[in-house]
Write an enzyme that holds these catalytic residues in place. Structure first.
Site, mmCIF file in Angstrom:
data_model
loop_
_atom_site.group_PDB
_atom_site.id
_atom_site.type_symbol
_atom_site.label_atom_id
_atom_site.label_comp_id
_atom_site.label_asym_id
_atom_site.label_seq_id
_atom_site.Cartn_x
_atom_site.Cartn_y
_atom_site.Cartn_z
ATOM 1 C CE LYS A 31 -3.690 -2.547 2.225
ATOM 2 N NZ LYS A 31 -4.284 -3.043 3.464
ATOM 3 C CG ASP B 77 -9.600 -0.517 4.710
ATOM 4 O OD1 ASP B 77 -9.400 -0.778 3.509
ATOM 5 O OD2 ASP B 77 -8.903 -0.972 5.638
ATOM 6 C CD GLN C 42 -3.016 -4.620 6.638
ATOM 7 O OE1 GLN C 42 -2.901 -3.695 5.852
ATOM 8 N NE2 GLN C 42 -3.753 -5.679 6.363
#
Ligand code: NAP
Length: 294
Positions: free
Chosen positions: A54, A121, A98
């Protein structure tokens, strides 16, 4: 019939080029670029690899990017304070924590602490709700990537019967909600099947568009697919190791046989996978535009 194969690698490359062009133009206007922080707790090898991917993409696209590594024993309170710090940081538009987090930390509490306008997200209930009522600002990355593959692969979604295999909160439910919106690239009739469904093949055979996210290697066989259907394989299953020591992957679809019957199909790897990080970048760009337009 042999299906046309949609390359997620190629579609993702096109979208990244578009993002880069937009970022350069925005930088000229505002003298800053989208900011993304990825917070990693501990050193789980899979998580390290995801976060590295990412960050690498964010840098390639000219984003202001920060990787914030925290020790495995960080307290929940300290992690929540860290999120609050980034919530209040104007140079940061997207905050990504994460997962999974260590057991002593309540994941839900952490995800809910992210400002929904920085929740790239799109897992925060505010963003889930916005999606359901058709006012999604950010769409969850993997489902958004699936929709892009359909649109850019030239698949007619309006009026199509979409059958989704799987009802997880990160793939099945959101893609079902995306496809039923009265929108471009959607406006479909949607059926969702899962382990409680009787005679799954009865439904999969009715699909004009079959989206499979079950996590079962080679589960969808050719007899379960309608001739000419568009088949999107979300599954990523490790089924062993290659002679070079790399993970051997299989999708949820029996690709070799289904491609002889489907009209369009995505491979694994190289299908939905490459789209996920790209859509994260698209969301971060959207969050940036939201902040400068406020
Ligand atoms: P998940 O949370 O395990 O959910 C799987 C869903 O499939 C559940 O709803 C389950 O039903 C259903 N299911 C399982 N076996 C089934 C069967 N035999 N028949 C019908 N339904 C069945 O998985 P997920 O997170 O959605 O992920 C699914 C797959 O996509 C995994 O292989 C994952 O690695 C992959 N994935 C890929 C990406 C990417 O970027 N490419 C991103 C996310 C996930 P119940 O609800 O009834 O248990």
């Amino acid at each position: 019939m042999t299906a046309k194969i949609i390359s997620g690698t190629e579609v993702a490359r096109q979208i990244r080029e578009e993002i880069l062009t937009e970022v350069k133009a925005l930088e000229k206007m505002y003298n800053k670029t989208p900011g993304l922080v990825t917070i990693l707790v501990g050193e789980n090898p899979a998580s390290v690899s995801y976060v590295t991917g990412k960050q690498k993409t964010a840098k390639e696209l000219g984003f202001h990017s920060i990787q914030d590594n925290q020790p495995m024993d960080i307290s929940e309170e300290d992690l929540l304070n860290l999120i609050e710090k980034y919530n209040n940081d104007d140079s940061i538009n997207g905050i990504l924590v994460q997962l999974p987090l260590p057991k002593h930390i309540n994941e839900t509490k952490v995800l809910y602490a992210i400002n929904p306008d920085k929740d790239v997200d799109a897992f925060h209930p505010v963003n889930v709700g916005r999606l359901v009522i058709g006012e999604g600002v950010f769409l969850p990355c993997t489902p958004a990537g699936i929709q892009e593959l359909l649109v850019r692969g030239g698949v007619e979604t309006s009026g199509a019967h979409v059958v989704v295999v799987g009802r997880s909160n990160i793939v099945g439910k959101p893609i079902a909600n995306i496809m039923l919106q009265k929108d471009k690239g959607a406006n479909s009739t949607v059926t969702v099947v899962h382990t409680g469904t009787k005679d799954i093949a009865k439904y999969t055979r009715m699909a004009d568009i079959l989206i499979v996210a079950a996590g079962r290697p080679n589960y969808i066989t050719a007899d379960m697919v309608k001739e000419g259907a568009a088949v999107i394989d979300v599954g990523v299953n490790r089924i062993g190791t290659t002679p070079e020591g790399k993970a051997k992957l299989a999708g949820d679809v029996d690709f070799e046989n289904v491609k002889e019957k489907a009209g369009i199909i995505t491979p694994v790897p190289g299908g939905v996978g490459p789209m996920t990080i790209t859509m994260l970048m698209k969301n971060t760009l959207a969050a940036f535009k939201l902040s400068v337009n406020k």
